[in-house]
Design a protein around this motif. Structure first.
Motif, PDB file in Angstrom:
ATOM      1  N   ASP A  73      23.085  16.190  26.664  1.00  9.78           N
ATOM      2  CA  ASP A  73      24.505  16.120  26.984  1.00  9.78           C
ATOM      3  C   ASP A  73      24.985  14.686  26.764  1.00  9.78           C
ATOM      4  N   GLU A  74      25.962  14.505  25.911  1.00 10.69           N
ATOM      5  CA  GLU A  74      26.498  13.175  25.601  1.00 10.69           C
ATOM      6  C   GLU A  74      27.770  12.884  26.397  1.00 10.69           C
ATOM      7  N   SER A  75      28.067  13.697  27.393  1.00  9.93           N
ATOM      8  CA  SER A  75      29.313  13.543  28.143  1.00  9.93           C
ATOM      9  C   SER A  75      29.111  13.064  29.569  1.00  9.93           C
ATOM     10  N   LEU A  76      27.900  12.720  29.925  1.00  8.51           N
ATOM     11  CA  LEU A  76      27.647  12.308  31.303  1.00  8.51           C
ATOM     12  C   LEU A  76      28.425  11.050  31.686  1.00  8.51           C
ATOM     13  N   HIS A  77      28.650  10.142  30.723  1.00  6.66           N
ATOM     14  CA  HIS A  77      29.409   8.931  31.023  1.00  6.66           C
ATOM     15  C   HIS A  77      30.870   9.248  31.336  1.00  6.66           C
ATOM     16  N   LEU A  78      31.350  10.413  30.911  1.00  7.08           N
ATOM     17  CA  LEU A  78      32.707  10.836  31.234  1.00  7.08           C
ATOM     18  C   LEU A  78      32.883  10.909  32.747  1.00  7.08           C
ATOM     19  N   LEU A  79      31.819  11.313  33.444  1.00  5.19           N
ATOM     20  CA  LEU A  79      31.878  11.428  34.896  1.00  5.19           C
ATOM     21  C   LEU A  79      32.008  10.075  35.585  1.00  5.19           C
ATOM     22  N   ALA A  80      31.631   8.996  34.905  1.00  2.00           N
ATOM     23  CA  ALA A  80      31.700   7.662  35.500  1.00  2.00           C
ATOM     24  C   ALA A  80      33.137   7.191  35.675  1.00  2.00           C
TER      25      ALA A  80
END
Length: 189
Positions: A73-80
């Motif tokens: 998943d390359e979207s985990l930083h979106l949660l930051a």
């Protein structure tokens, strides 16, 4: 429903200011527009915030796909909470991608993206023909009813007056604007 270049450009220009370089305020003369202060950038940040709020739906889809494929998943930083990502992104590794190489991250042969800016998704496949792209498309369309892929001939169109992270003015494509520069991490077959 047919996707048109005009429709896609309307979406891009709703979220990316025309002709404004993405530069920090300290490098811009007084009274000149700064990218982060534009209405378009505020729309992009709002879309990313909506993506964070709706992340449980994405997470459930990723879990289902991860049960079938080796997925990152390359979207985990979106949660930051930083910035304004335009899409959820992930990569799938086929068995041949997992052979010993210097950098595993450079070997994924499929990436997929679900835009937060409009009802679009993209699958970038650099591998040999198999069932994976169809399975991913089916899962995206089941999770996000009404979403449709962007035809490659439209997604590859350059948006000449948009500047974005990692891409200079005049080099961003519609796919990059709607899916992020992560779109370029997999070379198509």
């Amino acid at each position: 429903m047919m996707t048109t270049l005009s429709e896609l450009l309307d979406v891009v220009y709703r979220f990316y200011p025309r002709g404004v370089r993405k530069t920090m305020r300290m490098y811009v003369p007084p009274n000149e527009p700064v990218y982060d202060d534009t209405e378009e950038h505020r729309h992009l940040v709002k879309a990313a915030n909506r993506g964070r709020a709706e992340y449980p739906t994405r997470k459930a889809m990723i879990r289902r796909l991860r049960n079938r494929f080796r997925l990152q998943d390359e979207s985990l930083h979106l949660l930051a909470g930083g910035g304004g990502d335009p899409a959820y992104s992930a990569r799938i590794y086929r068995p041949k991608d997992l052979e010993p190489v210097p950098s595993l991250s450079s070997r994924a042969s499929l990436s997929f993206h679900v835009s937060l800016l409009g009802p679009y998704y993209g699958i970038r496949d650099g591998g040999e023909p198999d069932e994976i792209p169809a399975a991913v498309a089916e899962e995206i369309e089941a999770t996000y009813p009404g979403y449709r892929p962007i035809p490659p001939e439209l997604g590859n169109e350059v948006v000449p007056d948009v500047d974005m992270d990692g891409v200079s003015m005049g080099q961003a494509t519609i796919d990059m604007c709607l899916f992020s520069v992560v779109w370029t991490w997999v070379d198509p077959a």
